[in-house]
Scaffold this active site. Structure first.
Site, PDB file in Angstrom:
ATOM      1  N   TYR A  86      70.095  89.398  -9.531  1.00  0.00           N
ATOM      2  CA  TYR A  86      70.439  89.911  -8.193  1.00  0.00           C
ATOM      3  C   TYR A  86      71.458  89.054  -7.438  1.00  0.00           C
ATOM      4  CZ  TYR A  86      67.346  93.869  -8.498  1.00  0.00           C
ATOM      5  OH  TYR A  86      66.791  95.067  -8.877  1.00  0.00           O
ATOM      6  N   GLU A 116      60.057  96.040  -9.492  1.00  0.00           N
ATOM      7  CA  GLU A 116      60.293  95.798 -10.926  1.00  0.00           C
ATOM      8  C   GLU A 116      59.285  94.790 -11.485  1.00  0.00           C
ATOM      9  OE1 GLU A 116      64.557  94.959 -10.712  1.00  0.00           O
ATOM     10  OE2 GLU A 116      64.816  96.965  -9.873  1.00  0.00           O
ATOM     11  N   THR A 143      63.349 117.941 -23.604  1.00  0.00           N
ATOM     12  CA  THR A 143      62.537 116.891 -24.251  1.00  0.00           C
ATOM     13  C   THR A 143      61.322 116.448 -23.431  1.00  0.00           C
ATOM     14  OG1 THR A 143      64.138 115.220 -23.540  1.00  0.00           O
ATOM     15  CG2 THR A 143      64.372 116.034 -25.788  1.00  0.00           C
ATOM     16  N   PHE A 195      69.539 113.215 -16.611  1.00  0.00           N
ATOM     17  CA  PHE A 195      69.841 112.423 -17.808  1.00  0.00           C
ATOM     18  C   PHE A 195      71.111 111.601 -17.589  1.00  0.00           C
ATOM     19  CE2 PHE A 195      67.542 114.894 -21.460  1.00  0.00           C
ATOM     20  CZ  PHE A 195      66.335 114.552 -20.885  1.00  0.00           C
TER      21      PHE A 195
HETATM   22  C1  LIG Z   1      65.846 109.253 -17.991  1.00  0.00           C
HETATM   23  C2  LIG Z   1      66.765 109.727 -19.080  1.00  0.00           C
HETATM   24  C3  LIG Z   1      66.242 110.437 -20.147  1.00  0.00           C
HETATM   25  C4  LIG Z   1      67.088 110.893 -21.159  1.00  0.00           C
HETATM   26  N1  LIG Z   1      66.554 111.594 -22.199  1.00  0.00           N
HETATM   27  C5  LIG Z   1      67.360 112.051 -23.192  1.00  0.00           C
HETATM   28  C6  LIG Z   1      66.819 112.791 -24.288  1.00  0.00           C
HETATM   29  O1  LIG Z   1      65.599 113.035 -24.372  1.00  0.00           O
HETATM   30  N2  LIG Z   1      67.660 113.214 -25.260  1.00  0.00           N
HETATM   31  C7  LIG Z   1      69.012 112.968 -25.205  1.00  0.00           C
HETATM   32  O2  LIG Z   1      69.737 113.373 -26.123  1.00  0.00           O
HETATM   33  N3  LIG Z   1      69.543 112.284 -24.163  1.00  0.00           N
HETATM   34  C8  LIG Z   1      68.760 111.800 -23.173  1.00  0.00           C
HETATM   35  N4  LIG Z   1      69.298 111.088 -22.143  1.00  0.00           N
HETATM   36  C9  LIG Z   1      70.759 110.800 -22.151  1.00  0.00           C
HETATM   37  C10 LIG Z   1      71.009 109.525 -22.969  1.00  0.00           C
HETATM   38  O3  LIG Z   1      70.449 108.410 -22.306  1.00  0.00           O
HETATM   39  C11 LIG Z   1      72.494 109.238 -23.147  1.00  0.00           C
HETATM   40  O4  LIG Z   1      73.139 109.262 -21.897  1.00  0.00           O
HETATM   41  C12 LIG Z   1      73.164 110.218 -24.099  1.00  0.00           C
HETATM   42  O5  LIG Z   1      72.553 110.151 -25.380  1.00  0.00           O
HETATM   43  C13 LIG Z   1      74.664 109.891 -24.221  1.00  0.00           C
HETATM   44  O6  LIG Z   1      74.799 108.561 -24.611  1.00  0.00           O
HETATM   45  P1  LIG Z   1      75.919 108.137 -25.650  1.00  0.00           P
HETATM   46  O7  LIG Z   1      75.908 106.656 -25.738  1.00  0.00           O
HETATM   47  O8  LIG Z   1      75.822 108.916 -26.894  1.00  0.00           O
HETATM   48  O9  LIG Z   1      77.243 108.626 -24.923  1.00  0.00           O
HETATM   49  P2  LIG Z   1      78.210 107.745 -24.023  1.00  0.00           P
HETATM   50  O10 LIG Z   1      78.988 106.830 -24.875  1.00  0.00           O
HETATM   51  O11 LIG Z   1      77.428 107.191 -22.897  1.00  0.00           O
HETATM   52  O12 LIG Z   1      79.169 108.890 -23.511  1.00  0.00           O
HETATM   53  C14 LIG Z   1      78.679 109.922 -22.646  1.00  0.00           C
HETATM   54  C15 LIG Z   1      79.809 110.928 -22.418  1.00  0.00           C
HETATM   55  O13 LIG Z   1      80.903 110.260 -21.814  1.00  0.00           O
HETATM   56  C16 LIG Z   1      82.069 110.459 -22.582  1.00  0.00           C
HETATM   57  N5  LIG Z   1      82.860 109.194 -22.609  1.00  0.00           N
HETATM   58  C17 LIG Z   1      82.465 108.001 -23.126  1.00  0.00           C
HETATM   59  N6  LIG Z   1      83.444 107.089 -22.994  1.00  0.00           N
HETATM   60  C18 LIG Z   1      84.472 107.718 -22.386  1.00  0.00           C
HETATM   61  C19 LIG Z   1      85.784 107.333 -22.001  1.00  0.00           C
HETATM   62  N7  LIG Z   1      86.216 106.097 -22.194  1.00  0.00           N
HETATM   63  N8  LIG Z   1      86.553 108.255 -21.389  1.00  0.00           N
HETATM   64  C20 LIG Z   1      86.129 109.522 -21.186  1.00  0.00           C
HETATM   65  N9  LIG Z   1      84.900 109.948 -21.548  1.00  0.00           N
HETATM   66  C21 LIG Z   1      84.100 109.062 -22.136  1.00  0.00           C
HETATM   67  C22 LIG Z   1      81.610 110.835 -24.001  1.00  0.00           C
HETATM   68  O14 LIG Z   1      82.527 111.687 -24.653  1.00  0.00           O
HETATM   69  C23 LIG Z   1      80.314 111.559 -23.731  1.00  0.00           C
HETATM   70  O15 LIG Z   1      80.534 112.931 -23.518  1.00  0.00           O
HETATM   71  C24 LIG Z   1      68.478 110.636 -21.104  1.00  0.00           C
HETATM   72  C25 LIG Z   1      68.999 109.903 -20.024  1.00  0.00           C
HETATM   73  C26 LIG Z   1      68.158 109.461 -19.026  1.00  0.00           C
HETATM   74  C27 LIG Z   1      68.747 108.667 -17.876  1.00  0.00           C
HETATM   75  C1  HEM Z   2      70.235  95.851  -4.411  1.00  0.00           C
HETATM   76  C2  HEM Z   2      70.795  95.864  -5.572  1.00  0.00           C
HETATM   77  C3  HEM Z   2      70.990  97.061  -6.476  1.00  0.00           C
HETATM   78  C4  HEM Z   2      71.106  98.395  -6.184  1.00  0.00           C
HETATM   79  C5  HEM Z   2      71.074  99.083  -4.818  1.00  0.00           C
HETATM   80  C6  HEM Z   2      71.267  99.090  -7.433  1.00  0.00           C
HETATM   81  C7  HEM Z   2      71.411 100.461  -7.552  1.00  0.00           C
HETATM   82  C8  HEM Z   2      71.428 101.145  -8.737  1.00  0.00           C
HETATM   83  C9  HEM Z   2      71.457 102.580  -8.883  1.00  0.00           C
HETATM   84  C10 HEM Z   2      71.474 103.572  -7.719  1.00  0.00           C
HETATM   85  C11 HEM Z   2      71.436 102.871 -10.183  1.00  0.00           C
HETATM   86  C12 HEM Z   2      71.441 104.271 -10.827  1.00  0.00           C
HETATM   87  C13 HEM Z   2      69.993 104.677 -11.014  1.00  0.00           C
HETATM   88  C14 HEM Z   2      69.865 106.061 -11.609  1.00  0.00           C
HETATM   89  O1  HEM Z   2      69.812 107.040 -10.871  1.00  0.00           O
HETATM   90  O2  HEM Z   2      69.814 106.174 -12.814  1.00  0.00           O
HETATM   91  C15 HEM Z   2      71.412 101.613 -10.914  1.00  0.00           C
HETATM   92  C16 HEM Z   2      71.404 101.499 -12.278  1.00  0.00           C
HETATM   93  C17 HEM Z   2      71.662 100.309 -12.917  1.00  0.00           C
HETATM   94  N1  HEM Z   2      71.690  99.062 -12.354  1.00  0.00           N
HETATM   95 FE1  HEM Z   2      71.428  98.609 -10.433  1.00  0.00          FE
HETATM   96  N2  HEM Z   2      71.251  98.188  -8.453  1.00  0.00           N
HETATM   97  C18 HEM Z   2      71.103  96.939  -7.920  1.00  0.00           C
HETATM   98  C19 HEM Z   2      71.033  95.754  -8.600  1.00  0.00           C
HETATM   99  C20 HEM Z   2      71.315  95.604  -9.936  1.00  0.00           C
HETATM  100  C21 HEM Z   2      71.388  94.344 -10.637  1.00  0.00           C
HETATM  101  C22 HEM Z   2      71.122  92.979 -10.009  1.00  0.00           C
HETATM  102  C23 HEM Z   2      71.705  94.627 -11.931  1.00  0.00           C
HETATM  103  C24 HEM Z   2      71.881  93.622 -13.049  1.00  0.00           C
HETATM  104  C25 HEM Z   2      72.980  93.148 -13.452  1.00  0.00           C
HETATM  105  C26 HEM Z   2      71.812  96.080 -12.046  1.00  0.00           C
HETATM  106  C27 HEM Z   2      72.097  96.777 -13.198  1.00  0.00           C
HETATM  107  C28 HEM Z   2      71.990  98.150 -13.339  1.00  0.00           C
HETATM  108  C29 HEM Z   2      72.169  98.843 -14.601  1.00  0.00           C
HETATM  109  C30 HEM Z   2      72.535  98.204 -15.935  1.00  0.00           C
HETATM  110  C31 HEM Z   2      71.956 100.197 -14.325  1.00  0.00           C
HETATM  111  C32 HEM Z   2      72.043 101.363 -15.302  1.00  0.00           C
HETATM  112  C33 HEM Z   2      73.473 101.710 -15.320  1.00  0.00           C
HETATM  113  C34 HEM Z   2      73.795 102.714 -16.321  1.00  0.00           C
HETATM  114  O3  HEM Z   2      73.100 102.765 -17.326  1.00  0.00           O
HETATM  115  O4  HEM Z   2      74.778 103.414 -16.070  1.00  0.00           O
HETATM  116  N3  HEM Z   2      71.570  96.629 -10.822  1.00  0.00           N
HETATM  117  N4  HEM Z   2      71.394 100.580 -10.007  1.00  0.00           N
END
Ligand SMILES: Cc1cc2nc3c(=O)[nH]c(=O)nc-3n(C[C@H](O)[C@H](O)[C@H](O)COP(=O)(O)OP(=O)(O)OC[C@H]3O[C@@H](n4cnc5c(N)ncnc54)[C@H](O)[C@@H]3O)c2cc1C
Ligand code: HEM
Length: 401
Positions: free
Chosen positions: A95, A137, A277, A393
């Site tokens: 943080y 957390e 899912t 997702f």
């Molecule tokens: C709570 C939760 C539950 C989930 N459950 C499931 C589940 O049950 N099943 C499931 O299949 N998924 C699930 N997901 C989604 C999953 O976590 C991933 O986001 C998904 O599999 C895509 O990840 P990836 O690494 O394959 O794609 P990523 O690499 O993250 O890419 C995602 C998209 O962005 C695009 N992209 C990536 N890089 C670039 C770039 N440089 N420029 C432009 N576009 C780009 C890709 O073409 C793709 O379309 C869930 C997500 C959450 C948050």
């Molecule tokens: C007060 C402080 C913070 C706030 C308000 C904040 C807020 C958020 C929010 C809104 C999300 C998206 C949640 C969702 O809907 O999925 C997120 C995801 C995330 N946060 Fe934070 N965050 C904070 C601190 C931190 C810190 C300290 C870290 C560590 C380096 C962190 C790392 C991440 C990561 C890795 C994700 C998931 C991102 C992704 O997968 O795209 N955050 N946070």
């Protein structure tokens, strides 16, 4: 509670944040990744490319600024963030690092408007929010580590089986490599997976909902192959490079989208695409009960409709389970086999009599526009927000609004 002066200064910056929110957080991530490159291993680089994460953080900061006097309004947002953070392994010592770069970015983006007093007020406000998240957390980590079969950090699982569920979705059956017990979870919850991505030269973490009910002796996830240009990093690697017998590192189950098992009122599960899912996990848990469940699913057509036979069988065998299928682009063999009930995207108005049930809970999961449409229909019927639950997702951007 922050001091009245802090509240005043933070609230006074809301309009500027609204105007510069996205620029601010884009700037912040540039700073963060150039100064702390190891954090690329924990942030989702796909979301960074798409801008979603910047928006999610900007919205969280704005939501906080708008509600600084009333922190309880933030509780649902804070809960979702804490579950996501816990699944990724965010620690208290992260943080101050994030706070330092966020405050420096506020100063840079606001320029002269960012006086020392404003920066100090934001430091205090950030500290308050950080404390709320750290406390939530810490509690989640404690609960996961002390649950029977629970753990903290990453645990190795072996891929026991891979089952192709449709042209795009494959299920992975995962067993703990240490052959130990599995912790309980609530249907709807997810795990995170961390995977090294050779093309990116970093590890990436993704969330996958558990698609089986608890107490099966394994965890099952069902993964959709994402994007081809570029290919989704983790999903494509799971499909193409992770074979049976390989190990994956998993977080414990987390998530505040889950079946309210303490109730006996009807349940309507509404999903689009791979959003089915968590719904299948819920349906499998409901199957042995007598609780009424309507499983409404929308897919493009039968070729990409995963787990169809399974849900159909559950509905055929049980009077309390109903299955309704919408295809928006049915294939010729779907039409020939009458494999679906409605043509078009899921429209609850068309099945209102079947899904407008007294005291029902509605669970939504699918693309954001899909969920917004279903939510608006339900709100239009007068269903209370407390009975509409949803999972995004990806970073949550706007459905809560
Ligand atoms: C709570 C939760 C539950 C989930 N459950 C499931 C589940 O049950 N099943 C499931 O299949 N998924 C699930 N997901 C989604 C999953 O976590 C991933 O986001 C998904 O599999 C895509 O990840 P990836 O690494 O394959 O794609 P990523 O690499 O993250 O890419 C995602 C998209 O962005 C695009 N992209 C990536 N890089 C670039 C770039 N440089 N420029 C432009 N576009 C780009 C890709 O073409 C793709 O379309 C869930 C997500 C959450 C948050
Ligand atoms: C007060 C402080 C913070 C706030 C308000 C904040 C807020 C958020 C929010 C809104 C999300 C998206 C949640 C969702 O809907 O999925 C997120 C995801 C995330 N946060 Fe934070 N965050 C904070 C601190 C931190 C810190 C300290 C870290 C560590 C380096 C962190 C790392 C991440 C990561 C890795 C994700 C998931 C991102 C992704 O997968 O795209 N955050 N946070």
């Amino acid at each position: 509670m922050p001091s009245p002066r802090t509240i005043e200064l933070v609230k006074a910056t809301v309009p500027a944040l609204q105007a510069h929110g996205l620029a601010l957080t884009t700037h912040f991530y540039d700073r963060l990744f150039s100064n702390e490159p190891e954090l690329k291993n924990i942030f989702n680089l796909g979301n960074q490319a798409g801008g979603q994460q910047q928006q999610a953080l900007a919205l969280a900061v704005l939501a906080y600024a708008q509600n600084i006097e009333n922190p309880s309004a933030l509780a649902p947002v804070a809960s979702r963030i804490a579950h996501k953070h816990a699944s990724i392994g965010i620690r208290p010592d992260h943080y101050p690092i994030v706070g330092r770069h966020l405050l420096a970015s506020i100063r840079e983006v606001l320029g002269e408007a960012a006086t020392d007093e404003i920066i100090a007020a934001w430091a205090e406000a950030y500290g308050e929010l950080a404390d709320v998240l750290i406390a939530a957390e810490t509690e989640l980590y404690r609960a996961s580590a002390t649950a029977p079969g629970g753990w903290s950090g990453w645990r190795e699982f072996v891929v026991d089986r891979k089952v192709r569920e449709s042209e795009l979705i494959t299920s992975f059956y995962l067993r703990p490599a240490d052959s130990g017990a599995l912790p309980p979870f609530v249907p709807g919850q997810f795990i995170s997976i961390v995977l090294y991505i050779p093309e990116l030269g970093v590890e990436q973490i993704r969330q996958y909902s558990l698609s089986e009910a608890p107490n099966t002796g394994y965890f099952r996830i069902s993964v959709k192959r994402e994007g081809q240009d570029p290919a989704g990093a983790v999903s494509n690697r799971l499909h193409d490079a992770v074979a049976i017998g390989e190990t994956l590192r998993l977080s414990p189950p987390y998530g505040d989208f889950y079946l309210h098992e303490e109730r006996d009122t009807p349940v309507v599960l509404v999903s689009g695409g791979v959003g089915l899912t968590p719904m299948v996990s819920m349906l499998n848990a409901l199957a042995p009960t007598t609780r009424r469940a309507v499983f409404v699913h929308g897919a493009r057509n039968g070729r990409v409709h995963a787990l169809k036979g399974h849900v159909e069988q559950l509905a055929a065998d049980r009077a309390h389970v109903e299955h309704v299928v919408f295809y928006d682009a049915p294939a010729a063999d779907d039409v020939a086999g009458r494999d679906y009930h409605f043509e078009g995207i899921v429209d609850l108005e068309r099945i209102r009599a079947r899904v407008e049930l007294t005291d029902a809970d509605y669970y939504l999961c699918g693309p954001l526009p899909f969920m917004l449409k279903q939510r608006d229909t339900l709100l239009g019927w007068g269903i209370g927000r407390d009975r509409i639950h949803y999972e995004v997702f990806g970073p949550d951007q706007q459905i809560a609004a």
